[in-house]
Design an enzyme around this catalytic site. Structure first.
Site, mmCIF file in Angstrom:
data_model
loop_
_atom_site.group_PDB
_atom_site.id
_atom_site.type_symbol
_atom_site.label_atom_id
_atom_site.label_comp_id
_atom_site.label_asym_id
_atom_site.label_seq_id
_atom_site.Cartn_x
_atom_site.Cartn_y
_atom_site.Cartn_z
ATOM 1 N N GLY A 55 -41.899 -20.554 -26.085
ATOM 2 C CA GLY A 55 -43.443 -21.122 -25.885
ATOM 3 C C GLY A 55 -43.907 -20.000 -24.394
ATOM 4 O O GLY A 55 -42.910 -20.325 -23.405
ATOM 5 N N CYS A 82 -34.732 -20.943 -25.296
ATOM 6 C CA CYS A 82 -35.950 -20.429 -23.803
ATOM 7 C C CYS A 82 -36.417 -21.715 -23.497
ATOM 8 O O CYS A 82 -35.890 -22.387 -22.751
ATOM 9 C CB CYS A 82 -37.134 -19.933 -24.926
ATOM 10 S SG CYS A 82 -37.805 -18.402 -23.075
ATOM 11 N N TYR A 83 -37.763 -22.087 -23.773
ATOM 12 C CA TYR A 83 -38.931 -22.853 -23.267
ATOM 13 C C TYR A 83 -38.041 -24.319 -23.427
ATOM 14 O O TYR A 83 -38.329 -25.333 -22.770
ATOM 15 C CB TYR A 83 -39.888 -23.097 -24.012
ATOM 16 C CG TYR A 83 -41.095 -24.350 -23.230
ATOM 17 C CD1 TYR A 83 -41.909 -24.173 -21.600
ATOM 18 C CD2 TYR A 83 -40.978 -25.257 -23.990
ATOM 19 C CE1 TYR A 83 -42.473 -25.280 -21.532
ATOM 20 C CE2 TYR A 83 -42.135 -26.482 -23.610
ATOM 21 C CZ TYR A 83 -42.607 -26.227 -22.518
ATOM 22 O OH TYR A 83 -42.961 -27.320 -21.830
ATOM 23 N N HIS A 169 -32.369 -15.934 -26.775
ATOM 24 C CA HIS A 169 -33.296 -15.923 -28.191
ATOM 25 C C HIS A 169 -32.001 -15.893 -29.589
ATOM 26 O O HIS A 169 -32.225 -14.443 -30.131
ATOM 27 C CB HIS A 169 -35.099 -15.455 -27.992
ATOM 28 C CG HIS A 169 -35.640 -16.035 -27.515
ATOM 29 N ND1 HIS A 169 -36.042 -16.760 -28.065
ATOM 30 C CD2 HIS A 169 -36.030 -15.233 -26.704
ATOM 31 C CE1 HIS A 169 -37.551 -16.588 -27.508
ATOM 32 N NE2 HIS A 169 -37.500 -16.020 -26.297
ATOM 33 N N GLU A 171 -32.813 -16.331 -32.403
ATOM 34 C CA GLU A 171 -33.114 -16.333 -33.488
ATOM 35 C C GLU A 171 -33.629 -14.745 -33.873
ATOM 36 O O GLU A 171 -33.622 -13.329 -35.197
ATOM 37 C CB GLU A 171 -34.240 -16.697 -33.799
ATOM 38 C CG GLU A 171 -35.535 -16.180 -33.333
ATOM 39 C CD GLU A 171 -35.229 -16.711 -31.869
ATOM 40 O OE1 GLU A 171 -36.325 -16.988 -31.545
ATOM 41 O OE2 GLU A 171 -34.517 -17.496 -30.868
ATOM 42 N N ASP A 227 -47.627 -8.355 -50.463
ATOM 43 C CA ASP A 227 -47.492 -9.279 -49.886
ATOM 44 C C ASP A 227 -49.227 -9.499 -51.254
ATOM 45 O O ASP A 227 -49.066 -10.861 -52.257
ATOM 46 C CB ASP A 227 -48.735 -9.531 -48.822
ATOM 47 C CG ASP A 227 -47.563 -8.947 -47.309
ATOM 48 O OD1 ASP A 227 -46.148 -8.848 -47.791
ATOM 49 O OD2 ASP A 227 -48.219 -8.955 -46.120
ATOM 50 N N LYS A 367 -41.750 -11.490 -44.110
ATOM 51 C CA LYS A 367 -41.941 -10.186 -46.190
ATOM 52 C C LYS A 367 -40.397 -9.925 -46.416
ATOM 53 O O LYS A 367 -40.652 -10.094 -46.899
ATOM 54 C CB LYS A 367 -42.038 -8.974 -44.465
ATOM 55 C CG LYS A 367 -42.219 -8.087 -45.625
ATOM 56 C CD LYS A 367 -43.379 -7.711 -46.133
ATOM 57 C CE LYS A 367 -44.224 -6.791 -45.203
ATOM 58 N NZ LYS A 367 -45.793 -6.666 -45.986
#
Length: 511
Positions: A55, A82-83, A169, A171, A227, A367
C-alpha cells in the site's frame, strides 16, 4: 461447492489484486476484502490463511491503515507483503524507519533457504522491490530470513505463530521465485490442497448472471476485443436473446477491424448485433483535444450516450454490460490507491446513466483469467488470444490532437507492425505490440529531397496480466524490416523508434 479460502486484506497497493491472481493460479480460492473488515466477519469466513497487500501509506503515520492485533490471535497463518510486512513489524513493536537508499525495481535477494517460506528457493536470487520505509529492528519473537544490499530485513518470520513478512513483491513476474514463495505459504504453511479450478468461474458467473438478470433486457457494450467478447458470450449463455450487443465503431479502430468484428458476431455467435457507425460524431467531439485524460472522458461519455440512444430505439433495457477487467479498475484508483489513469469503462463514466445498473462480469478477473474463462465458454482460440486493445482505441495512440488523417497514418503503420510480427512468428510470444503516432515531426531525406515527417514509436511488451510488463526483445532484423516498410509505405513517416521502457515505471500505453 464450498472451496477452501485464503483471505487477502487490501491496503491499497497497486499490485493488490495481482496477489489474488497468483493465488488463484495455484488453484486456491481467495477473496479480496478491505483491511478494515471487522474481525467477526473474518472469523465467519474461516480462512486457511491471510495475506496483507502492499500500500502507499506510511505505517507510522497517524491515519495509516492498520488491523487489530487480535487478528493474529485467530491461529491463522499471515503473510505480509511490502506495507503488509512493515505493518506486522509495527504492530509487534519493531522499529520502522525511512530507507537511506530507496529500493525500487529488481534487487539482489539473499534468503535463509532453511526457512519453510523459502523452501526450494536459491539462497541467492533476486526480487522486485518498491519501498521507501523498512523494518530497521524486527520485533521480539521474529527472526530475519532474507536481506538485500540496502535492506537488512528483506523478510521476517515468527515460525511458531506462522506470521511472515516479505519487504519485496513475490506476486510480480520480476521476482523469479515469487510463485514458489507463495506456493510454500499456501501449501506448506496454510495447509491448502488446491481444490479450485479456473473453469469453475465460467459456470459460476453464468449461473449468477442468470439469477441476477432473470427475464430483463440487457445491452452489451461490444468492442470486439477479448474482454467485451468474453463478457458478451457469458451473458448470452445466461440469458440468450434477451441480450443485444451494440458495437460502436467510433472511427478509432485498427485497420479493417470494424468489419472483422461485425463478421465474427453475425456469423459465429447467435446474438442480436447492432453496429453503429459513429466516426464523425466521435471525431467532432475530440477535435482539438490533446490531453489524454480529457480524451478518455469524452470517449467514455460518448459511448454511454450512444448506448442510451440505441437502447431507446430497441425499447426497455434494464442493464448495461461492460467488459471491464480488474486491471482497469485498479489503475483507475481503488480504496487507498493512487489514480494512475482513468479507463473509459471505469473512471470515464458520466454521473447520469439511463440504465438500472451496469453489469461487469469480468471485473474481478485479470487478462489471462479472462482468456481461460473464454476458452471454457467455447470461444474460438483465435478470438480469445486476440491482442489487447484499449477502449479509447487509437485515440490514446495518437499523441496530441486527433484528426482522421493522423488516424489513417497510424492505422497503416500499426498494420505493418502487426503484419511483420506475425510473419516473424512472434505474434503469440509478444503479449502486446502496437504503433504510436508520437506527434513529433523531424527532418529526413528521401530521394535526395528533404522531408519533414512524423516519428512512429513502436511498443512491444511481454506480460501476463498488464500489471507489470517488460519490453519485448524483438530481433534487430525484424525491427529493420518494420522500419523499412514504414518509411517506404507510409509517406508521412520518416523516422521509427522503439520503446524500451518497462512497466513500472511507464504504463503500457503512451497515454
Amino acid at each position: 461447492m464450498n472451496h477452501e479460502l485464503v483471505l487477502i486484506l487490501d491496503f491499497g497497493g497497486q499490485y493488490n489484486q495481482l496477489i489474488a491472481r497468483r493465488v488463484r493460479d495455484l488453484n486456491v480460492y481467495c477473496e479480496v476484502m478491505s483491511y478494515d473488515t471487522p474481525l467477526e466477519e473474518i472469523k465467519k469466513k474461516n480462512p486457511k490463511g491471510i495475506i496483507f497487500t502492499g500500500g502507499p501509506s506510511v505505517v507510522t503515520e497517524k491515519d495509516a491503515p492498520i488491523v487489530e492485533k487480535e487478528l493474529f490471535e485467530l491461529n491463522i497463518p499471515v503473510l505480509g507483503i511490502c506495507y503488509g510486512c512493515q505493518l506486522i513489524g509495527h504492530i509487534f513493536g519493531g522499529e520502522i524507519t525511512p530507507s537511506e537508499n530507496r529500493e525500487y525495481g529488481k534487487t539482489d535477494l539473499k534468503v535463509n533457504a532453511e526457512n519453510i517460506l523459502f523452501r526450494d528457493v536459491p539462497e541467492n536470487t533476486s526480487s522486485w522491490m518498491s519501498h521507501t520505509y523498512y523494518i530497521k529492528t524486527p520485533p521480539t519473537g521474529f527472526e530475519i530470513i532474507a536481506s538485500t544490499p540496502s535492506c537488512p530485513t528483506g523478510a521476517i518470520a515468527d515460525n511458531k505463530n506462522k506470521i511472515y513478512g516479505v519487504q519485496f513483491h513475490p506476486e510480480v513476474n520480476h521476482t523469479p521465485y515469487g510463485n514458489q514463495i507463495l506456493t510454500n505459504f499456501l501449501f506448506e504453511i496454510c495447509g491448502c490442497s488446491g481444490d479450485w479450478i479456473m473453469a469453475d468461474i465460467a459456470t459460476e458467473h453464468v449461473k449468477a448472471l442468470k439469477e441476477k438478470i432473470g427475464d430483463k433486457k440487457v445491452l452489451c457494450a461490444l468492442s470486439g476485443g477479448v474482454d467485451s467478447t468474453v463478457a458478451a458470450v457469458m451473458v448470452n449463455k445466461a440469458i440468450g436473446k434477451n441480450l443485444t450487443c451494440i458495437f460502436v465503431d467510433h472511427g478509432l479502430m485498427r485497420l479493417n477491424e470494424g468489419d472483422e468484428v461485425e463478421e465474427i458476431f453475425t456469423k459465429q455467435f447467435d446474438v442480436n448485433f447492432i453496429r453503429v457507425n459513429a466516426e464523425d460524431r466521435f471525431l467532432s467531439k475530440l477535435k482539438g483535444i490533446s490531453d489524454p485524460e480529457t480524451k478518455r472522458k469524452i470517449i467514455g461519455e460518448e459511448f454511454i450516450r450512444v448506448f442510451e440512444e440505441e437502447a431507446k430505439k430497441i425499447g426497455s433495457v434494464d442493464f448495461l454490460v461492460q467488459g471491464t477487467i480488474y486491471a482497469d479498475v485498479i489503475e483507475s484508483g481503488t480504496k487507498n490507491s493512487a489514480v494512475i489513469k482513468s479507463h473509459h469503462n471505469v473512471g470515464g463514466l458520466p454521473d447520469v446513466i439511463d440504465f438500472e445498473e451496469i453489469i461487469e462480469p469480468l471485473r474481478d478477473l485479470f487478462k489471462d483469467e479472462v482468456r481461460k474463462v473464454g476458452l471454457a465458454l467455447g470461444i474460438p482460440e483465435k478470438l480469445v488470444f486476440r491482442q489487447p486493445f484499449p477502449g479509447p482505441g487509437l485515440a490514446i495512440r495518437v499523441i496530441g490532437d486527433i484528426t482522421k488523417e493522423k488516424l489513417d497514418i497510424l492505422r497503416k503503420a500499426d498494420f505493418i507492425f502487426r503484419d511483420e510480427i506475425a510473419k516473424a512468428g512472434l505474434d503469440r510470444e509478444i503479449w502486446q505490440y502496437f504503433a504510436v503516432l508520437t506527434g513529433l515531426r523531424s527532418v529526413g531525406v528521401m530521394g535526395d529531397e528533404r522531408t519533414y515527417g512524423y516519428t512512429i514509436a513502436l511498443r512491444g511488451v511481454t506480460s501476463l496480466d498488464a500489471m507489470t510488463a517488460d519490453w519485448a526483445r524483438i530481433p534487430y532484423e525484424v525491427l529493420e524490416s518494420i522500419s523499412i516498410r514504414l518509411v517506404n509505405e507510409v509517406k508521412e513517416v520518416n523516422r521509427v523508434v522503439y520503446d524500451i521502457t518497462s512497466k513500472p515505471p511507464a504504463t503500457i500505453e503512451w497515454e
